[in-house]
Design a protein around this motif. Sequence first.
Motif, PDB file in Angstrom:
ATOM      1  N   ASN A 181       0.619   4.072  -2.876  1.00 34.73           N
ATOM      2  CA  ASN A 181       0.284   5.473  -2.595  1.00 34.73           C
ATOM      3  C   ASN A 181       1.338   6.419  -3.149  1.00 34.73           C
ATOM      4  N   ASP A 204     -14.617  12.008  -5.962  1.00 35.50           N
ATOM      5  CA  ASP A 204     -13.573  11.130  -5.422  1.00 35.50           C
ATOM      6  C   ASP A 204     -13.742   9.669  -5.808  1.00 35.50           C
ATOM      7  N   THR A 205     -14.426   9.411  -6.931  1.00 32.76           N
ATOM      8  CA  THR A 205     -14.465   8.046  -7.447  1.00 32.76           C
ATOM      9  C   THR A 205     -13.744   8.015  -8.790  1.00 32.76           C
ATOM     10  N   PRO A 236     -14.015   4.111  -5.115  1.00 35.88           N
ATOM     11  CA  PRO A 236     -13.303   5.352  -4.811  1.00 35.88           C
ATOM     12  C   PRO A 236     -11.926   5.373  -5.457  1.00 35.88           C
ATOM     13  N   ARG A 237     -11.422   6.567  -5.691  1.00 32.86           N
ATOM     14  CA  ARG A 237     -10.103   6.705  -6.277  1.00 32.86           C
ATOM     15  C   ARG A 237      -9.033   6.463  -5.211  1.00 32.86           C
ATOM     16  N   ARG A 238      -7.815   6.302  -5.673  1.00 35.33           N
ATOM     17  CA  ARG A 238      -6.660   6.136  -4.785  1.00 35.33           C
ATOM     18  C   ARG A 238      -6.799   4.900  -3.905  1.00 35.33           C
ATOM     19  N   TYR A 239      -7.416   3.849  -4.466  1.00 36.13           N
ATOM     20  CA  TYR A 239      -7.581   2.606  -3.721  1.00 36.13           C
ATOM     21  C   TYR A 239      -6.568   1.588  -4.219  1.00 36.13           C
ATOM     22  N   HIS A 240      -5.855   1.052  -3.258  1.00 39.62           N
ATOM     23  CA  HIS A 240      -4.827   0.073  -3.554  1.00 39.62           C
ATOM     24  C   HIS A 240      -5.449  -1.313  -3.697  1.00 39.62           C
ATOM     25  N   THR A 241      -6.491  -1.561  -2.920  1.00 36.95           N
ATOM     26  CA  THR A 241      -7.252  -2.811  -3.047  1.00 36.95           C
ATOM     27  C   THR A 241      -8.707  -2.418  -3.250  1.00 36.95           C
ATOM     28  N   ASP A 300       0.828  -1.213   0.000  1.00 38.50           N
ATOM     29  CA  ASP A 300       0.000   0.000   0.000  1.00 38.50           C
ATOM     30  C   ASP A 300       0.858   1.258   0.000  1.00 38.50           C
ATOM     31  N   PRO A 340     -13.057  -4.128  -3.691  1.00 40.12           N
ATOM     32  CA  PRO A 340     -13.930  -5.285  -3.610  1.00 40.12           C
ATOM     33  C   PRO A 340     -13.958  -6.028  -4.945  1.00 40.12           C
ATOM     34  N   PHE A 343       0.829   6.680  -7.097  1.00 39.41           N
ATOM     35  CA  PHE A 343      -0.163   7.609  -7.652  1.00 39.41           C
ATOM     36  C   PHE A 343       0.149   9.050  -7.293  1.00 39.41           C
TER      37      PHE A 343
END
Lengths: 546, 211, 317
Positions: free
Chosen positions: A69, A379-380, A447-452, A65, A454, A72
């Motif tokens: 981070n 923010d998505t 959402p944006r800026r997601y490392h993992t 992670d 669903p 990006f």
Amino acid sequence: MTSSAMTGTYLSEGAGPRAWLLTTDHKRVAWLYLVSLTAFFFLGGAMAVLMRIELATPAGDLVSDDVYNRLFSLHGIIMVWFFLVPSIPATLGNFLLPLMIGARDLAFPRLNLASWYVFIFGSLFALFSVVAGGVDTGWTFYTPLSTLYANGFVSTAAFGVFIVGFSTIMTGINFIVTVHTLRAPGLTWFRLPIFVWTLYATSLVMVLATPVLAASLILIVLERVFGIGIFNPDLGGDPLLFQHLFWFYSHPAVYIMILPGMGVVSEVLPCFSRRPLFGYKAVAMSSMAIAVFGFLVWGHHMFVSGQSAYAGVVFSFLSFCVAIPSAIKVFNWSLTLRKGEISFETPMLYGLFFLGLFTFGGLAGLFLAALAVDVHVHDTYFVIAHFHYIMVGGMVTAYMAGLHFWWPKLTGRMYSETAGRIAATVTFVGFNLTFFPQYVLGFDGMPRRYHTYPPEFQFWNVLSSAGAVVLAIGYLMPLFYLGWSLFRGARATDSPWNATGLEWQTSSPPPPHNFKSMPIVTRPAYAYDMKGLEHERFSPHLEAGR
Amino acid sequence: MSRTESVAFDNPRRERRADTFAMWVFIGSEAMLFGAIFLVFLVAHLDFGPAFAAASKHLSVALGAFNTAVLITSSFTMAVAHMFALHRRWRATVWALLATSALGVCFLVVKSMEYGKEIAEGMAPLLGLPFRYEGPDPVHAEFFFSLYFTMTSLHALHLIGGIAVIGGMIALWRTASPANRLHRVEAVGLYWHFVDVVWMFMFPVLYLINR
Amino acid sequence: MSFGIPFFPQEASSEASQVDALFYTLLAFSAVLGLALTGLVVGYAVKYRVGSPADRTGQRSRNMWLEMSWTIASLIIAFIFFGWGATLFVRRDHPPADALEITGLGKQWMWEFRQPGGQREINELHVPVGKPVVVSLAAQDVIHSFFVPAFRIKQDAVPGRTTHIWFIATEPGHYHLFCAQYCGTQHSEMGGWVTVMAPEQYAAWLNSQGEGETLAASGEKLFRVLGCSGCHGASSKVRAPALEGIFGRPVALENQQTVIADERYLRDSILIPKKEIAAGYEPVMPSFDGLIDEGELQMLLAYLKSLSPQPSAGTKP
């Protein structure tokens, strides 16, 4: 760079690093920028590809992670400040502005060279923070994360961006003064090519908005290094204040990033349609309108930030207003094609792809300006898709269009038309495959800026990641065939596209001071419907004056 | 005769106009920088008026007023330098420029004495120095001093820049043509006046607030 | 959805269907306009390609009437979408008076909720179907954002202030809760589930969680532990303002101004007591900044609010 056969051109005047690194010729400074920006583009692009590969699976299995981070954050910082903001203005703009207005150079040639050195100096800070361990605040540096909690090299990165701001301001001042004072005789404001208009509008934004970014970055560094608390709620400060300051710059900066692209396309479309630009004045004025309105809409990045609902309503209204001039431009570009004689060389392909991608990016802007919808998609990935359609689909596509359009002028060489058309098409396909799924992802709520993420989001992410690989190939191809053409390409004529505009009246590549004699302009821009455009007048008596 | 600094211009008169115009554009840019910080101060002042007013009383009005007078005088000597340059009285111009930068240095010396006093009194919320403040609402007083140090040091940096540019101009004096000398004095003069004007705003806002 | 590929998010709140109506209208409009423009450009590109026999007479590079009409049409359409979006948006500020009030606290990297009855949950939120729910949000460290895609709602939680979001869940089920504002290393893991239950099941669930202490009750305890009651209590020797019913009431200040005692005022009065001093009292109260964390502050605020007859706090912007 090129063989000795081309004598008397700006390329043959002195070789070796000294002649290039100490040049004050705007055409050579443009090359300095071109080379450094290309390096940054591929550095930022490599980070994007790594991110996309990571996102091919829901689990965070490729990079940790912390690494993600940093990827990006640096992708954003590098692409925005070290590629997009300077991209067209500092390369094509630098090269073409004096040529297009019939001047020998920019008003301040040494300032121009200095701006490149300042850019490099600033970029060293940014690169240092990459090497030293990265930054994990996102390119937006939101407080208090960036001031109190982030553990990366925030200060050096912010300082690097701050320094690069000076280079932006220098370029802006230089362009504004050049357009005001160095137009050739007869070149009135409403005879200027739209590219010059957009560079002028861009420069205004650069000069007036960048200092506000500088102020906010100074305050961040002061807060991190000296411990003052302007954005720290515990010390009486306000974290939202930073967002206001930041977006007061960064929203106009979006227009710094797109306006020059609009200018390039306004050159390319008329040329390959053999038609004057439809509604020239409307296009020129809408560029200025965008520059002005751009200063009034920063709050639309903060609809759910806790600012008052009434501020939200006002900013939403203004954001819809700023959509109008962009819509007008799209209509004008489309109508330019009407009754033309359209051919599909590489620049035109890129130009048409720009038109499509910009339209679909701009339409998504309506969704984001509509308050209730923005609450959901803010923010998505919807936002990610929107601004990549504008910034990459719009600006980078326009940059490629311009690079191919003016390549013969820059180098005196032609590139392989087949390779160019293939690359343009691959880019277009790869781009849509990468970013269209992100609209769906965003609406679905990723959402944006997601490392993992669903697992149900995986389908669209896989498509997007596959597209990123195609897109990367599309961007790597020009590196090879343009590089090859530098040395082996066929000689270009002075005006290979038979285009209007003063830059095509001089030799390819141009002589050191651009024109053998002072041009005099007697007709409007894009006079493709007038006869005899190769007979632009030159004044013989001014020739002796240099 | 057509000696210009930039290859782009064919006569010095046009170049001089361009230089002055460029300086105005630059000043517009600078005005946005200071404008942003003034705006932050204004917003904070609306929120924490009483605390700011109380904190402001700890600044030395005497030193601030003295410095204001120094800067006004320096603007005057700068205007004098410009007048001499217009009349091509170069020696007098250099003397007036030297006087201007000397007054600038004087301002900086007084300002650093002021900083020294404030740091000694524990009113500088910098580098983890202890913040000692007797008065209501020390949290927001600290905020006031943060802004005070940010704003005044930013202004001081601009002044240092101005002094350096005047120094550079004098160092290159011999190699410059009369036309170049004139437009350099003109451009630097504009900048100098702007930096003074910024102080004219800063002094009342920081020192005289609600006094 | 089709072949397990998600095209549309679930709709599970009263807000969702209304937002979607606007969204799909925008989508239809964009599709029509976008495809029409694409068709136009492709059509021109084919018809007027080099060497085509198309008629090219009567070409003009300007058409005032056409330009005016598309400008005006764009304006009108833009204003319609603006008005529609804004109308839905301003309702965010006006939750129904009978809403259930849940407090949420964002911290790196988890959400902590407290039900009105005091039951605590981490990264889980249980709500009843068909009942308005207000979530008052605070943030312990950095900015977070409360985002439930199925409800089409999102609100940042900002350090140093309280923000609100409200919704009426309409479909029982299990929905994603995300943090939408990047908040550091484990941002993507900061989230969990919102469980919407039928009212009876919700009541049963609350019971099964045990009779937790309400936020206000914890606040009351804290009020005594921290010694607040020593001065603000009825029988104290030190003269301090009585706090019964203070929330939502105007307070006269020492400097002749009057403020409404809203959440911002109460928060500042605890953390920065010397900022706004009530008229007629000595500025003797110490600051609790650094002594209590954001969660404890929420408890105190809940207790102070519970001393007032007003039903809900969510109406404060």
